[in-house]
Design a protein around this motif. Structure first.
Motif, PDB file in Angstrom:
ATOM      1  N   MET A 295       0.852  -1.191   0.000  1.00  0.00           N
ATOM      2  CA  MET A 295       0.000   0.000   0.000  1.00  0.00           C
ATOM      3  C   MET A 295       0.881   1.231   0.000  1.00  0.00           C
ATOM      4  SD  MET A 295      -2.623   2.272   1.642  1.00  0.00           S
ATOM      5  CE  MET A 295      -3.904   1.366   1.019  1.00  0.00           C
ATOM      6  N   ASP A 296       0.537   2.152  -0.847  1.00  0.00           N
ATOM      7  CA  ASP A 296       1.263   3.420  -0.948  1.00  0.00           C
ATOM      8  C   ASP A 296       0.576   4.453  -0.048  1.00  0.00           C
ATOM      9  OD1 ASP A 296       2.869   5.540  -1.788  1.00  0.00           O
ATOM     10  OD2 ASP A 296       1.624   5.924  -3.547  1.00  0.00           O
ATOM     11  N   TRP A 297       0.838   4.360   1.267  1.00  0.00           N
ATOM     12  CA  TRP A 297       0.174   5.268   2.202  1.00  0.00           C
ATOM     13  C   TRP A 297       0.589   6.719   1.981  1.00  0.00           C
ATOM     14  CZ3 TRP A 297       3.395   8.095   5.148  1.00  0.00           C
ATOM     15  CH2 TRP A 297       4.659   7.574   5.452  1.00  0.00           C
ATOM     16  N   GLN A 298       1.765   6.956   1.383  1.00  0.00           N
ATOM     17  CA  GLN A 298       2.246   8.319   1.171  1.00  0.00           C
ATOM     18  C   GLN A 298       1.307   9.133   0.279  1.00  0.00           C
ATOM     19  OE1 GLN A 298       4.136   5.566   0.806  1.00  0.00           O
ATOM     20  NE2 GLN A 298       6.137   5.860   1.731  1.00  0.00           N
ATOM     21  N   SER A 299       0.544   8.469  -0.575  1.00  0.00           N
ATOM     22  CA  SER A 299      -0.380   9.198  -1.445  1.00  0.00           C
ATOM     23  C   SER A 299      -1.669   9.556  -0.710  1.00  0.00           C
ATOM     24  CB  SER A 299      -0.706   8.367  -2.689  1.00  0.00           C
ATOM     25  OG  SER A 299      -1.433   7.199  -2.341  1.00  0.00           O
ATOM     26  N   ARG A 300      -1.888   8.987   0.466  1.00  0.00           N
ATOM     27  CA  ARG A 300      -3.124   9.221   1.227  1.00  0.00           C
ATOM     28  C   ARG A 300      -2.916  10.017   2.506  1.00  0.00           C
ATOM     29  NH1 ARG A 300      -7.940   7.657  -1.250  1.00  0.00           N
ATOM     30  NH2 ARG A 300      -7.482   5.947  -2.640  1.00  0.00           N
ATOM     31  N   ILE A 301      -1.705   9.976   3.052  1.00  0.00           N
ATOM     32  CA  ILE A 301      -1.408  10.634   4.331  1.00  0.00           C
ATOM     33  C   ILE A 301      -0.460  11.794   4.070  1.00  0.00           C
ATOM     34  CG2 ILE A 301      -0.469  10.325   6.663  1.00  0.00           C
ATOM     35  CD1 ILE A 301      -2.994   8.621   6.090  1.00  0.00           C
ATOM     36  N   THR A 302      -0.757  12.924   4.686  1.00  0.00           N
ATOM     37  CA  THR A 302       0.080  14.104   4.495  1.00  0.00           C
ATOM     38  C   THR A 302       0.428  14.734   5.842  1.00  0.00           C
ATOM     39  OG1 THR A 302       0.245  16.200   3.287  1.00  0.00           O
ATOM     40  CG2 THR A 302      -1.899  15.677   4.200  1.00  0.00           C
ATOM     41  N   LEU A 303       1.568  15.402   5.863  1.00  0.00           N
ATOM     42  CA  LEU A 303       1.999  16.159   7.035  1.00  0.00           C
ATOM     43  C   LEU A 303       2.225  17.596   6.592  1.00  0.00           C
ATOM     44  CD1 LEU A 303       3.543  13.136   7.260  1.00  0.00           C
ATOM     45  CD2 LEU A 303       4.051  14.149   9.456  1.00  0.00           C
ATOM     46  N   ASN A 304       1.514  18.509   7.216  1.00  0.00           N
ATOM     47  CA  ASN A 304       1.610  19.917   6.865  1.00  0.00           C
ATOM     48  C   ASN A 304       1.599  20.715   8.162  1.00  0.00           C
ATOM     49  OD1 ASN A 304       0.981  22.615   6.226  1.00  0.00           O
ATOM     50  ND2 ASN A 304      -0.211  22.022   4.435  1.00  0.00           N
ATOM     51  N   PRO A 305       2.628  21.517   8.426  1.00  0.00           N
ATOM     52  CA  PRO A 305       2.679  22.261   9.683  1.00  0.00           C
ATOM     53  C   PRO A 305       1.497  23.213   9.880  1.00  0.00           C
ATOM     54  CG  PRO A 305       4.513  22.879   8.237  1.00  0.00           C
ATOM     55  CD  PRO A 305       3.781  21.758   7.581  1.00  0.00           C
ATOM     56  N   ASN A 306       0.785  23.531   8.806  1.00  0.00           N
ATOM     57  CA  ASN A 306      -0.368  24.434   8.911  1.00  0.00           C
ATOM     58  C   ASN A 306      -1.686  23.699   9.161  1.00  0.00           C
ATOM     59  OD1 ASN A 306       1.201  26.768   8.394  1.00  0.00           O
ATOM     60  ND2 ASN A 306       1.207  26.221   6.228  1.00  0.00           N
ATOM     61  N   ILE A 307      -1.642  22.367   9.190  1.00  0.00           N
ATOM     62  CA  ILE A 307      -2.859  21.577   9.452  1.00  0.00           C
ATOM     63  C   ILE A 307      -2.605  20.721  10.687  1.00  0.00           C
ATOM     64  CG2 ILE A 307      -4.432  19.817   8.568  1.00  0.00           C
ATOM     65  CD1 ILE A 307      -3.672  20.739   5.739  1.00  0.00           C
ATOM     66  N   LEU A 308      -3.412  20.942  11.721  1.00  0.00           N
ATOM     67  CA  LEU A 308      -3.303  20.201  12.988  1.00  0.00           C
ATOM     68  C   LEU A 308      -1.872  20.161  13.520  1.00  0.00           C
ATOM     69  CD1 LEU A 308      -5.742  17.169  12.539  1.00  0.00           C
ATOM     70  CD2 LEU A 308      -6.131  19.300  13.755  1.00  0.00           C
ATOM     71  N   VAL A 309      -1.193  21.278  13.415  1.00  0.00           N
ATOM     72  CA  VAL A 309       0.158  21.453  13.941  1.00  0.00           C
ATOM     73  C   VAL A 309       1.124  20.394  13.389  1.00  0.00           C
ATOM     74  CG1 VAL A 309       1.464  21.960  16.055  1.00  0.00           C
ATOM     75  CG2 VAL A 309      -0.997  22.246  16.052  1.00  0.00           C
TER      76      VAL A 309
ATOM     77  N   THR B  94     -12.372   7.068   2.728  1.00  0.00           N
ATOM     78  CA  THR B  94     -12.661   5.775   2.117  1.00  0.00           C
ATOM     79  C   THR B  94     -11.992   4.652   2.910  1.00  0.00           C
ATOM     80  OG1 THR B  94     -10.699   5.776   0.723  1.00  0.00           O
ATOM     81  CG2 THR B  94     -12.662   6.875  -0.169  1.00  0.00           C
ATOM     82  N   VAL B  95     -12.319   3.431   2.556  1.00  0.00           N
ATOM     83  CA  VAL B  95     -11.672   2.269   3.166  1.00  0.00           C
ATOM     84  C   VAL B  95     -10.161   2.343   2.951  1.00  0.00           C
ATOM     85  CG1 VAL B  95     -11.427  -0.245   3.028  1.00  0.00           C
ATOM     86  CG2 VAL B  95     -13.693   0.784   2.929  1.00  0.00           C
ATOM     87  N   VAL B  96      -9.748   2.773   1.776  1.00  0.00           N
ATOM     88  CA  VAL B  96      -8.320   2.881   1.471  1.00  0.00           C
ATOM     89  C   VAL B  96      -7.649   3.909   2.391  1.00  0.00           C
ATOM     90  CG1 VAL B  96      -6.632   3.387  -0.340  1.00  0.00           C
ATOM     91  CG2 VAL B  96      -8.697   2.111  -0.886  1.00  0.00           C
ATOM     92  N   ASP B  97      -8.351   4.977   2.733  1.00  0.00           N
ATOM     93  CA  ASP B  97      -7.803   5.971   3.669  1.00  0.00           C
ATOM     94  C   ASP B  97      -7.577   5.345   5.045  1.00  0.00           C
ATOM     95  OD1 ASP B  97      -7.809   8.125   1.832  1.00  0.00           O
ATOM     96  OD2 ASP B  97      -9.914   8.552   2.283  1.00  0.00           O
ATOM     97  N   ILE B  98      -8.520   4.538   5.492  1.00  0.00           N
ATOM     98  CA  ILE B  98      -8.386   3.878   6.793  1.00  0.00           C
ATOM     99  C   ILE B  98      -7.218   2.899   6.758  1.00  0.00           C
ATOM    100  CG2 ILE B  98      -9.514   2.333   8.456  1.00  0.00           C
ATOM    101  CD1 ILE B  98     -12.189   3.676   7.599  1.00  0.00           C
ATOM    102  N   GLN B  99      -7.094   2.157   5.680  1.00  0.00           N
ATOM    103  CA  GLN B  99      -5.959   1.245   5.532  1.00  0.00           C
ATOM    104  C   GLN B  99      -4.644   2.013   5.511  1.00  0.00           C
ATOM    105  OE1 GLN B  99      -7.163  -0.689   1.927  1.00  0.00           O
ATOM    106  NE2 GLN B  99      -8.034  -2.448   3.014  1.00  0.00           N
TER     107      GLN B  99
END
Length: 76
Positions: free
Chosen positions: A1-15, A51-56
């Motif tokens: 699973m390529d989680w990098q395409s679904r999960i992001t880290l941004n200092p301006n979103i939720l610290v 989506t289910v893929v986001d949860i995975q």
């Protein structure tokens, strides 16, 4: 699973906490819901933007994070 395409880290979103891309739902929050016994269907019903893929992807992110974690013994 390529989680990098679904999960992001941004200092301006939720610290800078990891979130599902395009949302303000933290990976930590989704993992907590699953730990509390919520089913995937319950999460999807209550948070229609994911989506289910986001949860995975949240689970894969958590797994990847734990694999690189190091624990060191400290003398008493």
């Amino acid at each position: 699973m390529d989680w990098q395409s679904r999960i992001t880290l941004n200092p301006n979103i939720l610290v800078g906490k990891p979130v599902i891309k395009g949302t303000r739902l933290a990976v930590e929050f989704i993992i907590d819901l699953l730990a509390q016994g919520w089913s995937t269907d319950e999460i999807l019903r209550n948070y229609s933007g994911i989506t289910v893929v986001d949860i995975q992807a949240c689970l894969y992110y958590a797994s990847a994070s734990l694999k690189v974690e190091k624990v060191y013994a400290i003398a008493a």
